[in-house]
Every structure is written in C-alpha cells, then in structure tokens.
Design a protein around this motif. Structure first.
Motif, PDB file in Angstrom:
ATOM      1  N   ALA A  65     -27.683  39.730  12.242  1.00 57.82           N
ATOM      2  CA  ALA A  65     -26.980  41.446  13.299  1.00 57.82           C
ATOM      3  C   ALA A  65     -28.073  42.331  12.170  1.00 57.82           C
ATOM      4  O   ALA A  65     -27.421  43.263  12.951  1.00 57.82           O
ATOM      5  N   ILE A  66     -28.220  42.691  10.534  1.00 56.38           N
ATOM      6  CA  ILE A  66     -28.601  43.675  10.366  1.00 56.38           C
ATOM      7  C   ILE A  66     -29.893  43.781  11.400  1.00 56.38           C
ATOM      8  O   ILE A  66     -30.572  44.766  11.860  1.00 56.38           O
ATOM      9  N   ALA A 180     -26.459  48.948  19.976  1.00 57.73           N
ATOM     10  CA  ALA A 180     -27.529  47.862  18.779  1.00 57.73           C
ATOM     11  C   ALA A 180     -26.805  47.467  17.998  1.00 57.73           C
ATOM     12  O   ALA A 180     -26.838  46.159  17.931  1.00 57.73           O
ATOM     13  N   ALA A 181     -25.443  47.673  17.013  1.00 60.72           N
ATOM     14  CA  ALA A 181     -24.455  46.840  16.403  1.00 60.72           C
ATOM     15  C   ALA A 181     -23.957  45.780  17.360  1.00 60.72           C
ATOM     16  O   ALA A 181     -23.828  44.371  17.372  1.00 60.72           O
ATOM     17  N   ARG A 182     -23.411  46.667  18.386  1.00 65.53           N
ATOM     18  CA  ARG A 182     -22.712  45.142  19.414  1.00 65.53           C
ATOM     19  C   ARG A 182     -23.326  43.996  19.465  1.00 65.53           C
ATOM     20  O   ARG A 182     -23.088  43.305  20.404  1.00 65.53           O
ATOM     21  N   LEU A 183     -24.946  44.832  19.934  1.00 66.57           N
ATOM     22  CA  LEU A 183     -25.918  43.974  20.375  1.00 66.57           C
ATOM     23  C   LEU A 183     -26.177  43.234  19.848  1.00 66.57           C
ATOM     24  O   LEU A 183     -26.727  41.332  19.966  1.00 66.57           O
ATOM     25  N   LEU A 187     -26.189  38.873  19.490  1.00 63.99           N
ATOM     26  CA  LEU A 187     -27.759  38.421  19.450  1.00 63.99           C
ATOM     27  C   LEU A 187     -27.882  36.972  18.114  1.00 63.99           C
ATOM     28  O   LEU A 187     -28.070  35.926  18.657  1.00 63.99           O
ATOM     29  N   SER A 188     -26.877  37.715  17.052  1.00 62.87           N
ATOM     30  CA  SER A 188     -26.344  36.868  15.822  1.00 62.87           C
ATOM     31  C   SER A 188     -25.305  36.151  15.820  1.00 62.87           C
ATOM     32  O   SER A 188     -26.057  34.761  15.745  1.00 62.87           O
ATOM     33  N   GLU A 189     -24.728  35.677  16.661  1.00 59.91           N
ATOM     34  CA  GLU A 189     -24.028  34.815  17.488  1.00 59.91           C
ATOM     35  C   GLU A 189     -24.566  33.772  18.272  1.00 59.91           C
ATOM     36  O   GLU A 189     -24.306  33.121  18.154  1.00 59.91           O
ATOM     37  N   GLY A 190     -25.317  34.376  18.382  1.00 56.83           N
ATOM     38  CA  GLY A 190     -26.079  33.285  19.763  1.00 56.83           C
ATOM     39  C   GLY A 190     -26.560  32.250  18.948  1.00 56.83           C
ATOM     40  O   GLY A 190     -27.239  31.144  19.203  1.00 56.83           O
ATOM     41  N   ARG A 191     -27.532  33.534  17.851  1.00 59.29           N
ATOM     42  CA  ARG A 191     -28.078  32.224  17.242  1.00 59.29           C
ATOM     43  C   ARG A 191     -27.979  31.476  15.821  1.00 59.29           C
ATOM     44  O   ARG A 191     -28.609  30.011  16.236  1.00 59.29           O
TER      45      ARG A 191
END
Length: 208
Positions: A65-66, A180-183, A187-191
């Motif tokens: 995420a970061i 940016a943080a929410r997206l 994306l991180s959760e999807g990964r």
C-alpha cells in the motif's frame, strides 16, 4: 518543454496574505529549527521507515500500500507540475521569507535540482504525508499509528510556516493524499487476494 505559463498570480488573488499571516503570527527561532527539521529530515525518514517497519512486521498489505501510494501521488502530481506551474510563496510574495534557509543555508542549492521552483501545486509534502498517515493508522503498532499522523500534521503546518506552499497546494495535496491512500489500499488488498488464491491453487495441486 517550451511552456511558460504561470498561475501564481491567480492563486495569490484567491488567497491573499494567508501564508504571510501564518508565518508572522508564529515566527520564532525554535519553531523555525523544528519545522525545518521535520520538512527536511522527518518527512523522508518516515517514508523509509514505513517501508522498513511493514517489511519487518511481514505486513505485506501495508508494504504494498505504501509503495502504491507513493507511485500514485507522483503520477498524478507530475502533470500538474508540467502544465499548471505555480511558484512557491516566498518567491512571489514580498512579505514571506524562506525560513528554512535560516537553518539550512545551502537548502536552495542542494534541494532545487530535485524540485523546480514552480513544482508547487499540489503539495507532495502534504499528499504523501496524508497517505502515510492513513496507511499507518491501519498498523497494529500503537506508537506508529499515532506518530505518523501527528508528524504529518506538523509537516503540513510547516509548509505554510516556512513560506513554501499556498493554501491551494495544501488543499489539493490533502485530496490527492486521501485518494492515493484509498486506491493503494484497494490495490494492495487485491494483490493479497490474488496471492492467496495462487497459494491455494498450488496447495490443491500438491494434494492431488
């Protein structure tokens, strides 16, 4: 690029003396030193530490995420720097000083090659700070969960106090940082979901 637009006057017409008022209201030597330290040292240190801490914790969701958040912030900000140039406040406003040079006299020579004088809107110090704060708040470490948002809030104050950014820069930076943080978290959760599915499929094949 042979592009010579300058939107600084338009920003000044909207905001007037907001930054000058903040700077003159709070100005003192101790605060100048602390603000400069947070702007130059703490800000990049928190970025690097975030990656290190999430890796050490094996919290790969926040690690990714970061990383995503940093990329998204830059990808969206750079077109504005190219096509919506706004000069820093101290350079345009006659009653605002670049206080950071009181602490780091060679700041302009050292820092300017990394960031143009008109790379002001949106404020990346604001947007990245906001993104880091939102992501840090999801960490299990109580200290980190509160240290990063508090540091981010002080960094946002510092961009005004030091005479660098306009209120418009900060406002756009907050919106960019939240987006940016929410997206990045999505994306991180999807990964992570895709990774878990891949591991499950591999496990099933081994069982067969």
């Amino acid at each position: 690029m042979d592009y010579r637009a300058d939107f600084t006057k338009s920003i000044y017409r909207i905001e007037g003396d907001f930054v000058a008022t903040i700077q003159h209201l709070f100005q003192n030597d101790v605060l100048t030193y602390i603000s400069s330290y947070f702007y130059v040292v703490v800000f990049p240190s928190v970025m690097i530490a975030s990656i290190g801490i999430y890796t050490f914790q094996k919290n790969y969701k926040l690690f990714f995420a970061i990383c995503y958040a940093l990329m998204i912030n830059y990808m969206i900000a750079i077109p504005f720097y190219l096509f919506f140039p706004v000069n820093e406040v101290w350079y345009f406003h006659p009653n605002v000083d670049l206080l950071i040079t009181h602490v780091f006299p060679t700041f302009e020579q050292d820092y300017r090659p990394l960031s143009g004088l008109d790379n002001c809107f949106p404020s990346l110090h604001t947007s990245i700070s906001v993104s880091m704060a939102i992501i840090a708040f999801k960490n299990r470490s109580t200290f980190w969960k509160y240290f990063v948002p508090c540091s981010s809030a002080f960094i946002i104050f510092s961009i005004f106090y030091l005479g660098i950014h306009w209120l418009s820069d900060m406002s756009a930076g907050v919106l960019l940082g939240v987006f940016a943080a929410r997206l990045a978290l999505r994306l991180s959760e999807g990964r992570m979901v895709l990774g878990e599915r891949a591991l499950l499929q591999r496990w099933k094949k081994n069982e067969m």
